[in-house]
Design an enzyme around this catalytic site. Structure first.
Site, mmCIF file in Angstrom:
data_model
loop_
_atom_site.group_PDB
_atom_site.id
_atom_site.type_symbol
_atom_site.label_atom_id
_atom_site.label_comp_id
_atom_site.label_asym_id
_atom_site.label_seq_id
_atom_site.Cartn_x
_atom_site.Cartn_y
_atom_site.Cartn_z
ATOM 1 N N VAL A 1 6.903 52.003 52.368
ATOM 2 C CA VAL A 1 7.886 52.006 51.448
ATOM 3 C C VAL A 1 8.223 53.321 50.655
ATOM 4 O O VAL A 1 9.109 53.885 50.614
ATOM 5 C CB VAL A 1 8.046 50.677 50.713
ATOM 6 N N VAL B 1 10.710 40.677 45.998
ATOM 7 C CA VAL B 1 11.417 39.261 46.645
ATOM 8 C C VAL B 1 12.159 39.726 47.782
ATOM 9 O O VAL B 1 13.145 40.159 47.321
ATOM 10 C CB VAL B 1 11.628 38.270 45.779
ATOM 11 N N ILE C 1 17.242 42.029 50.431
ATOM 12 C CA ILE C 1 18.094 41.069 49.778
ATOM 13 C C ILE C 1 18.322 41.187 48.254
ATOM 14 O O ILE C 1 17.175 41.224 47.464
ATOM 15 C CB ILE C 1 17.834 39.676 50.031
ATOM 16 N N LYS D 1 6.084 35.240 45.677
ATOM 17 C CA LYS D 1 7.353 35.495 45.981
ATOM 18 C C LYS D 1 8.055 34.285 45.067
ATOM 19 O O LYS D 1 9.324 34.417 44.363
ATOM 20 C CB LYS D 1 8.109 35.695 47.222
HETATM 21 N N1 HSE Z 1 4.512 41.295 54.340
HETATM 22 C C1 HSE Z 1 5.699 41.061 53.594
HETATM 23 C C2 HSE Z 1 6.509 40.062 54.545
HETATM 24 C C3 HSE Z 1 6.270 42.304 53.497
HETATM 25 O O1 HSE Z 1 6.107 39.713 55.735
HETATM 26 O O2 HSE Z 1 7.507 39.529 54.043
HETATM 27 C C4 HSE Z 1 7.503 42.348 52.676
HETATM 28 O O3 HSE Z 1 7.261 41.674 51.162
#
Ligand code: HSE
Length: 331
Positions: A17, A133, A137, A206
């Site tokens: 990222v 999260v 999106i 999340k």
């Molecule tokens: N490891 C996380 C997933 C990456 O698979 O959603 C994104 O938060």
């Protein structure tokens, strides 16, 4: 060319990222400056190893191992290191110095969100974490701002891209869990410690963040029921398919009201049988989808890329622009 004032940006971390965030800041510099009314100057990128291989080629002189020094000179700090420490201490240092902070760190926000928000509030700084999260999106800002006047009753969906990818490959292509996991890893969807994905910790973090924002309350991670996908077998997935269902790792956060009228919250993550005709059944590969139910708005659905370097970088950049604009408005 306009003589914009500079806003100094410090980037902590340069993984999949971070590298894309740095690329976007550098490549879109003029466009971002025009949009913000100030120029984002990438002061430096703090990393553990300067010589490590990166997804993007970036100017070598940007890299430093001295994260503390970098943070101290910044107007806006972007934290993409992940994990609790040293991310937490560096964010507190940044906020203490009056800098705004943008982070994608779900583990940190789920565990220490209150402490960090309080630190930001004390100095009037911003702490933004849309990318924590469901990656690309936009979901936290709609919950916090667009639905601020409504009464949210339920937030439910698929918030982990890698487990969705694994279950989808098993369901649609009959792949083994091991093969599907290898593919998810190659795509960069998995956490550095994949246990966080397959045991449901990532989805639980999340869900904690979603519930805290949707229901205006602190939700301790320990209060979240969590079950991952490690016990789900190909046989179960096949049997579910023949019965008209698909197995998805579901995150649910619900507002509960007792007969006495006191509010409570239930948050849980578990593999669930979804009917084939339900929109969640058609969330394939690394995609995420979040359903929101609110008293006045009714049902809303947010869908898109839930994992991936570039996709997550989009949400980070959105927060960065938002933080930068407030610097300009605030002088
Ligand atoms: N490891 C996380 C997933 C990456 O698979 O959603 C994104 O938060």
């Amino acid at each position: 060319m306009n003589a914009y004032r500079d806003l100094r940006v410090a980037l902590l971390g340069c993984g999949s990222v971070g590298a894309q965030v740095a690329r976007l800041i550098l490549e879109n510099s003029d466009e971002l400056a025009a949009r913000i009314g100030a120029r984002l100057t990438l002061d430096g990128i703090a990393v553990r190893s300067i010589d490590a291989e990166r997804d993007v080629e970036l100017p070598k002189e940007l890299f430093t191992t001295d994260a503390e020094r970098l943070v101290q000179g910044a107007d806006i700090v972007i934290e993409l290191m992940g994990g609790i420490e040293p991310a937490r201490s560096l964010i507190l240092l940044a906020l203490g110095g009056g800098a705004d902070v943008v982070t994608a760190n779900k583990a940190l926000i789920a565990a220490h969100g209150r402490e960090l928000s309080d630190a930001a509030d004390q100095v009037g700084a911003q702490l933004l974490y849309e990318a924590s999260v469901a990656a690309a999106i936009p979901i936290l800002r709609p919950l916090r701002e667009s639905l601020a006047g409504d009464h949210i009753t339920r937030v439910m969906g698929i918030v982990n891209g890698s487990t969705n990818y694994i279950l989808d490959r098993m369901d649609r292509f009959g792949e083994s869990a091991e093969d599907a996991m290898k593919l998810a890893s190659d795509l960069g969807f998995l956490e550095a410690d994949p246990t966080l994905d397959v045991e449901g910790f990532d989805a639980a973090q999340k869900a904690t963040i979603l519930a805290s924002i949707a229901f205006h309350t602190d939700v301790p991670e320990s209060a979240v029921y969590r079950e991952g996908i490690t016990e789900v077998t190909l046989d179960q997935i096949t049997a579910a398919r023949h019965a008209g269902f698909v197995i998805k790792l579901l995150a649910v956060a619900e507002r509960l009201t007792s007969v006495e009228g006191t509010d409570g919250v239930s948050v849980r993550v578990y593999p669930a049988l979804i009917p084939r005709e339900h929109p969640l059944a058609a969330v394939y590969e690394g995609k995420n989808a979040v359903f929101v139910e609110a008293e006045a708005a009714g049902e809303l659905m947010f869908y898109g890329a839930g994992a991936g370097g570039n996709e997550t970088a989009s949400a980070v950049l959105g927060d960065l622009v938002s933080a930068a604009r407030r610097h300009v408005v605030g002088g």
